[in-house]
Structure formats: C-alpha cells, structure tokens
Design an enzyme around this catalytic site. Structure first.
Site, PDB file in Angstrom:
ATOM      1  CE1 TYR A  54      -6.024  11.278 -10.785  1.00 49.10           C
ATOM      2  CE2 TYR A  54      -6.638  12.876 -12.463  1.00 49.10           C
ATOM      3  CZ  TYR A  54      -6.027  11.697 -12.107  1.00 49.10           C
ATOM      4  OH  TYR A  54      -5.400  10.938 -13.075  1.00 49.10           O
ATOM      5  CG  ASP A  97      -1.888   1.154   1.257  1.00 50.72           C
ATOM      6  OD1 ASP A  97      -1.721   2.096   0.448  1.00 50.72           O
ATOM      7  OD2 ASP A  97      -2.810   1.129   2.091  1.00 50.72           O
ATOM      8  CE  LYS A 115      -2.483  11.789 -11.580  1.00 55.24           C
ATOM      9  NZ  LYS A 115      -1.424  10.747 -11.510  1.00 55.24           N
TER      10      LYS A 115
END
Length: 603
Positions: free
Chosen positions: A160, A63, A164
């Site tokens: 998100y 993980d 990025k």
C-alpha cells in the site's frame, strides 16, 4: 464552487467511506456526479438519499481493476453527459500483511486499483477535458504513507505505501506534463490524509479499540479539503494537501456564536424589513442595518460547518414582518444567493471560533504578510502585525478601520532577538497571550551560494529559520500556559521540498533555509503530538511563485518585469489558504499545503 455547478464529476470508490462523502458534498454543491463502485446497491441508496439536492448522483457499477469496465464508464459519461470536468481518483485498497509475507495476487490487486486504474482514469479524463477545451480538475486521494515517512511496522499494509509513493510521483509527473502547455486549463492535486475511519481499516486486528485510543479523521474531513481545492480561483493549483488528525479531538465550543451569511445582492430583500427563511428547521432572519443585509441564524447552538443546509429544504421563505411589503426578488433568486454562501462553508468549520482571538503575523507590512493580516482582521481576529516598516503597518491599520477585527502595528526586526521577545511580552501584557502565529517574514538574495557573502548567509538564516524557531517557541509557551487551542502557520515555499531548483533563478541560502522550515514544522508537529492533551496545530504552507516585493528586495534583475512572463500567485491566494487551514475542524491538522500557479513548471 459556483463555477462547478452543473459540471460533471467522476468519483471512483464512491459507495462508501471517503468516496461517498466526496460524492455527497459535490452533489450538495450542485455538481452532477457519476459514482463508480462495485457495490451498485450502495450507490443507489446514496443516490436516493440525495434526491432534491442541487446536483445529482448517477450510480454506475464499475470494478476499476477491469480496464474495459473503466473505459466503458468514461464512454458512458461522454455519451450521456458530454464529458468529465472533475475526476476524483479515490478507489484504493490495502492488506494487513507484511510485504515479505504477502502473495502475488495481493500485490497485483493493490497496484491495479491504487495505481493503474488511477493512471487510466487520468488519461481518459484529460483527453475529455482537452477535447472540449474546458477547465478541468483531477484530484488523487493519496496518503501520508505516500511521502517521506516511516510506515508503522506494527500495522503492515503490504505494498500500500509503495503504491501511494507511486501516486505522489504520478500526480507530479502529470502536473509537469500539463504545465508545458501554455493553454492548459487542467489542474491536478494530491490530497494525503492520515488515518481515516473507513472500511479500508477493517482488516486491522482490534481496529475498534485502535480508534478508541488514537486520533483519526472522518471521511467528511477529506470531502471538505476537496471543496477547498476546487474552490480556489482558476489560476491557483494546490498541488499537495497533507492532513493529519489533531492529537486531541477537541470539543466544539461554539455555543452562542452568531453565524452570519452575507447577502451579495443588496436588493434581495426590501429595505427596513425583517425577512425570514426556514432551512432544515432552523430559522434565518434578514436584518437590515444601514443598507447592509445579512442572514442571521436563530438558535446558535451549532456552528454552520455542522449543519447540512440544502437549498431544497428552504420553506416558508416569503414571510415578512413588514406588513404590506413584499420581497422584491423571487424566492429562487434569494435562495441562490444564500445557497452559494452555505455551500462555500458547508461541511467545514468557519472562522467563528477565532473571532476575538489574538494572532501575531511577522512580516506583516507588505505582500503575503499584509494579505494574511488583512484577511484575519476581516474575519474578526485581533492581529498584531510585526515588521520593520512601521509606516506601512500603520497605513494598513488605517485601511482596515470598521472591520470586525483590528490590526495592532508594532515595529519589530525579527533578526533582533530582543525585539522579537519584547513583542511577545507586549502581546502577553496587553492581550493575555497569542492564539495564532503566522511565521511569514522571509528574505532571499539573487546570488549563487558560491558567489554570496557570509552576511547574506547569516541574514537569510536568522530571518527565515532562527526567528521562526524563537517565535514558535514563544507562541507555544503562551498557548500551553493558558491551555488554549492554538495554531502555528509557517509560510514555507515549494523550494523547501525536493525538486529541481531553477538554475536561472539563484536564491543563495533561501532554498536551504526553506528545507529547514519543512523539517522544523514536522519536528514541532511530532513534539506536540507526543502530548495526548495537545490542542496546538502546526501547518506548512508552501507557495510557488507569488507576486510580492521579495523579488525587488532580493535584487533580481529586471524585477519590475519579472512576473509579466511567468505564471504566478497573488498574495491573497496564500491568505485564502491560511483561512482554510485555520478554519478546518479542530480534529483536522493540515500539515502541508503546497500551492502553485497553474502552468508553473520549474521550482
């Protein structure tokens, strides 16, 4: 990919989607891949499916949110395999909520997976590569949302997109940190896909219906991009590769196309005999002609890019139609040569569909333009080369006699509108129209803007921007009138993107003109994308310092010695990039390919 065979790669998020496709492609290319993911059972199933391939997949549960698990994975790689040579930071998560409505745990998870784990992985991988003084490669799976574009508000993804953007900056920051070391052998690339059909989209309402109505990429398209960047020569660093799905998912139209794989070793088979190889049930024959061997696939119903040919599937290889004649080399050696070429082109469309098509290349008499024209002709394309220096075009034409395609030299000063338009009229009259346009012509001047004159300003803008706009308009009109697949390739520059211009290397209006090229490429892409039946793609290729005669033409001081002291690309590197974007599957649109020499610091 030969130099990576037997090397060790770590791929995060390798149990499904893009990560699984990357792991599979690397293993098939002979790489030893350590796949990290939480779902061990999926990794083990993927590893089992890849048994017998040239490489091997080592599944390891991890993980990446948990620092100790990630660090333990790198320790295991060092202890068991010696260290990591390739790192693919693929693990990523998003959430279908607006930032203003999401919770802190979601914010934290996205940052920990998409940014923090990537930073840790990079640090550990670079330390491993440096400690062994080896060539290394780091690939960060980014997103088009990590660049200057507006996230779609009807498909919110929480933080998100911000994560990025951080990946974009992280990639460039690490590149610069590595570039200051003149002995650096480590490259880093950001690959930024558009919408990809993977599990990460599962949280979007009505996602299945969305994929029925909008263009999208497949995970294997991203894997193909990774094989390309890894396959570039050691001095070449693709820093950014942006991939959108094409507006229309075109049907394969490659039936009855003969795929040829060249054999490098002239003695692989006995001369004057017909040898056969059977690969995945498909028969390949070796036909000797004037001492040149090739393997030709029988059946030609699928292009090579669609076939998953693996060396372990070769059988019955030692058959020969020449009685009493044996193959000189052992089968393993023959297989090695064949596999080398299959891996090079596996999982991506080769240039077959452009064979016999018509390309127009501006500025084709020297440098990048000449290299692109030469590569296209060698790939079987009919190339119309435009330039002012006709004698250079004619000399290049003569040197390419006997190649699969042909170069047609045509004198044209792209600054003169009537000459440029006449060239396109001639192409239409002689060949029916243009299928590929490479806007390569470009000029510069080694003066500061505040010291330069109007004629210089006008000349740069007319060649670098106006001629490109005219040619693009004419080429698209030709492609649309015939309803054909087409591709526009604009040779841009890293100086056409945000960054710090080198104060020691003034170029007058060159940088503003290349910013205009960046904007023009994206504007035309959006204009074309509005048509659901569009078959035309457009790409910006932005090289760093490239050794061409533009330096001499720009009156740069000490031009002859300019490239002796700085890292630089060769014109052939840009030609190879052009072949890659043209050879991508027709559902894939590489919108931006930024390529620097390894070690280049300032733009």
């Amino acid at each position: 990919m030969d130099r990576w065979a037997g090397k060790v790669a770590v791929v995060t998020g390798a149990s499904a989607g893009i990560g699984a496709a990357i792991a599979e492609s690397l293993v098939e290319a002979g790489v030893q891949v350590v796949g990290l993911a939480r779902r061990l059972e999926r990794l083990e199933a993927l590893a089992a499916s890849l048994k017998g391939t040239p490489g091997k997949l080592y599944p390891r549960q991890c993980d990446v949110r948990k620092e100790e698990e990630l660090l333990d994975a790198f320790k295991w790689v060092k202890a068991e395999l010696g260290g990591v040579d390739i790192l693919v930071n693929n693990a990523g998560i998003g959430k279908h909520k607006k930032i203003i409505e999401d919770d802190v745990d979601s914010f934290r998870s996205i940052l920990e997976v998409n940014v923090l784990a990537m930073a840790i992985g990079i640090r550990e991988a670079v330390a491993s590569m440096k400690s062994r003084n080896v060539e290394g490669y780091i690939i960060n799976i980014n997103s088009v949302l990590g660049h200057a574009s507006s996230p779609r508000t009807n498909y919110p993804t929480s933080i998100y997109a911000p994560s990025k953007y951080a990946v974009t900056s992280l990639t460039e920051t690490v590149r610069q940190e590595l570039a200051v070391d003149p002995q650096n052998k480590i490259k880093i690339t950001s690959i930024s896909p558009g919408l990809v059909k993977t599990e990460i989209t599962a949280g979007i309402p009505n996602v299945d219906k969305i994929f029925e109505t909008v263009p999208y990429l497949e995970p294997k398209n991203i894997a193909e991009a990774i094989l390309y960047v890894l396959g570039t020569r050691s001095a070449v660093q693709v820093t950014e590769l942006t991939i959108y799905p094409a507006a229309k998912r075109l049907q394969n139209n490659h039936k009855n196309i003969q795929t040829i794989i060249r054999i490098e070793d002239e003695n692989s088979f006995t001369r004057d005999c017909l040898g056969t190889l059977k690969i995945n049930g498909e028969v390949y024959t070796n036909k000797t002609k004037q001492g040149h061997e090739s393997l030709i696939r029988e059946g030609h119903d699928r292009d090579l890019g669609e076939c998953k040919n693996r060396s372990h599937d070769v059988e019955n290889s030692r058959r020969s139609s020449c009685s009493g004649t044996k193959i000189r080399k052992t089968f393993q050696e023959v297989r090695r040569v064949v596999t080398k070429h299959m891996v090079t082109f596996k999982n991506r469309r080769v240039m077959d569909r452009w064979a016999g098509k018509i390309a127009v290349v501006t500025g084709a008499s020297a440098g990048i333009g000449a290299a692109i024209a030469e590569s296209l002709v060698e790939a079987g394309v009919q190339v119309v080369g435009l330039a002012r220096r006709l004698e250079k075009l004619e000399a290049l034409t003569a040197s390419l006699k006997g190649t699969p395609g042909k170069l047609y030299p045509r004198k044209c000063d792209v600054r003169k509108e009537e000459e440029l338009l006449d060239a396109f009229k001639w192409v239409k009259a002689e060949f029916g129209g243009v299928d590929i346009l490479v806007n390569n012509a470009g000029i510069s001047n080694s003066k500061k803007i505040i010291d330069d004159n109007v004629d210089s300003f006008r000349g740069i803008l007319e060649v670098n921007v106006l001629a490109m706009a005219i040619a693009t308009r004419e080429a698209i009109a030709s492609m649309k009138s015939r309803d054909v697949e087409g591709h526009i390739v604009n040779i841009n520059s890293i100086r056409g993107h945000p960054g710090s211009p080198n104060p020691n290397f003034p170029t007058s209006m060159y940088i503003p003109s290349k910013f205009a090229v960046t904007a023009m490429t994206e504007t035309v892409r959006q204009e074309l994308a509005a048509d659901s039946n569009n078959k035309i793609r457009i790409t910006s290729i932005s090289p760093g310092f490239t050794k061409t005669d533009i330096v001499q033409a720009s009156n740069v001081p000490n031009a002859d010695n300019f490239f002796e002291s700085i890292p630089h690309l060769d014109a052939k590197d840009i030609a190879n990039a052009t072949l890659y974007v043209l050879g991508a599957r027709n559902i894939v649109q590489v919108t931006e390919l930024t390529i620097r020499p390894i070690g280049q610091l300032l733009d």
